[in-house]
Design an enzyme around this catalytic site. Structure first.
Site, PDB file in Angstrom:
ATOM      1  N   ASP A 177       0.846  -1.190   0.000  1.00  0.00           N
ATOM      2  CA  ASP A 177       0.000   0.000   0.000  1.00  0.00           C
ATOM      3  C   ASP A 177       0.881   1.238   0.000  1.00  0.00           C
ATOM      4  OD1 ASP A 177       0.694  -0.485   2.838  1.00  0.00           O
ATOM      5  OD2 ASP A 177      -0.598   1.233   3.223  1.00  0.00           O
ATOM      6  N   GLU A 218      -0.142  -0.439   5.799  1.00  0.00           N
ATOM      7  CA  GLU A 218       0.866   0.155   6.692  1.00  0.00           C
ATOM      8  C   GLU A 218       0.749   1.669   6.735  1.00  0.00           C
ATOM      9  OE1 GLU A 218       4.548   2.000   8.054  1.00  0.00           O
ATOM     10  OE2 GLU A 218       3.711   2.129   6.031  1.00  0.00           O
TER      11      GLU A 218
END
Length: 451
Positions: A92, A156
């Site tokens: 991500d 994250e």
């Protein structure tokens, strides 16, 4: 880079690495599904899963984590009796911010002036490619000498803790002798660095209320208590005259022992405007790696455009407090909340709500894993000795893994050196850093297996 078979293999794989990073960067995998399609993150997760399966990983799985995102897991068996190493990265990315401000499109990997530009190129899709390069180089030169687990996180950057909660619920899944977190970076390009400490973080939303509703500033101003003015005073109490963070009860005089960070270099890295002073006291390393730091992330109040002549009844702010190693983030949160309450003027009503927390981290740099990495980096970066640096940011998963596996050694390396401008517009990765760190990781795995 000195010639050796592993380095030669990695060099030969760099065109493939660029193609793969191009494919990965193309996914708009921001784990904020109010702004970006969930399908983009799911597509990136499938890409990672397919890449692991193609490398012979077993038990490849898309893990549905409690925050509604997916992490990708795979296991590559090594020789019988070998040690186990967990390799971490995240697929991500941060939102691109103002896409028009990018020189080239953020989700199209573009080569320019010797660097590859694109959101996630360094943080941290490049880290996934680094792991793949290292493993491929070993497979081509005698095989991978350890058991390898790979975990690629899907949220994250959002800090929603999905993988942390999943790991706690499945404590055997990520167990390893050593964990390599590929989400840090060299102190500067060309200087091999491991990150040995991370500051923790707490985020607190604060609201000040003074009136039942807004009032005309001409009729009531001067006697009616202004909530925005009260909030400004509260926020100002968090800094000393020199800009140092001053939360009562929280020590702010720790010193960093290790790599120096020259003020001139910091000004350049942080792009501080000419004539503007740095804040705080002590060395730059003290300030950004060893001491607390408060930041006002946002304020809810009327914008300038459209503002009316009113005394404000309510105002809110979001505050981030970076917590140095050795301080419990929960205790720091309580100190911050008490400080805010103690410095609220005029009897205004103040309420606080904690909305996020991550503990600080400190590694054991005397462990065999660090010795193995130092030897590997000396080969990958000829003439350079591995340095130890701190990082002001937080990676909450480090503390989760340290708590679950207290005997595991944790190393932080990666591609996010200052020129990478992670989280900003025009993020980029140095292909030379990708190549050298892939060699270093491969040699580390070989050295560690023999230790």
């Amino acid at each position: 880079m000195s010639s050796n078979p592993v380095a030669e293999t990695v060099a030969s794989l760099m065109p493939r690495a660029k193609e793969e990073l191009t494919e990965l960067v193309a996914f708009r995998s921001v784990a904020d599904f109010d702004q970006f399609p969930r399908s983009e993150s799911e597509g990136a997760a499938r890409w990672v899963a397919d890449a692991l399966a193609a490398e012979g990983f077993e038990d490849v799985a898309l893990l549905d984590t409690p925050d509604g995102t997916q992490s990708v897991y795979g296991f590559l068996p090594g020789p019988a009796g070998a040690k186990t190493v967990l390799l971490y990265a995240h697929y991500d990315v941060q939102p691109p911010l103002d896409e028009a401000a990018w020189t080239t499109p953020p989700f199209e990997l573009t080569e320019r002036d010797g660097r590859w530009y694109g959101r996630g190129a360094a943080d941290c899709k490049g880290g996934l490619v680094m792991h793949l390069l290292a493993l491929r180089a070993l497979k081509a030169n005698g095989g991978v000498p350890v058991h390898v687990k790979v975990i690629a996180e899907g949220s994250e950057e959002m800090g929603t803790g999905g993988l942390e909660r999943y790991a706690e619920e499945h404590p055997g899944l990520l167990k390893a002798d050593t964990i390599v977190i590929g989400d840090a970076g060299n102190f500067r390009a060309g200087l091999p660095t491991v990150t040995s400490t991370l500051r923790g973080m707490t985020m607190v939303r604060v609201q000040v209320d003074t009136l039942a509703g807004n009032l005309h500033s001409g009729q009531f101003g001067g006697a009616a208590p202004d909530a925005l003015a009260a909030l400004i005073r509260v926020l100002d109490s968090l800094r000393a005259e020199d800009g140092s963070t001053t939360v009562e009860g929280l020590s702010g005089d720790a010193a960093w022992e290790g790599l120096r960070y020259e003020e001139g270099q910091f000004r350049q890295d942080a792009k501080v405007l000419d004539g503007v002073e740095l804040i705080g006291s002590g060395t730059v390393a003290d300030r950004i790696w060893a001491r607390p730091a408060v930041t006002v992330l946002g304020i809810d109040c009327p914008p300038v455009v459209g503002a009316t002549p009113s005394v404000q009844a309510s105002a809110r702010a979001l505050i981030s407090l970076r917590v140095p190693p050795g301080v419990d983030a929960g205790a720091a949160t309580k100190l911050l909340q008490a400080h805010l309450e103690a410095h609220t003027p005029w009897g205004a009503r103040l309420s606080t709500e904690q909305i996020g927390e991550g503990q600080p981290f400190r590694a054991d740099t005397t462990s065999p894993a660090y010795q193995a990495m130092a030897a590997a980096m000396a080969v990958a970066y000829p003439g350079q000795e591995m340095q130890y640096a701190g990082q002001g940011g937080s990676i909450p998963l480090c503390n989760t893994l340290a708590a679950l596996y207290p005997r595991a050694e944790i190393l932080l390396i990666g591609l996010s050196e200052p020129e990478a401008q992670i989280h900003a517009v025009n993020e980029s990765v140095s292909p030379e850093e990708l190549e050298r760190l892939s060699v270093a990781e491969a040699l580390f795995l070989r050295n560690y297996a023999a230790s």
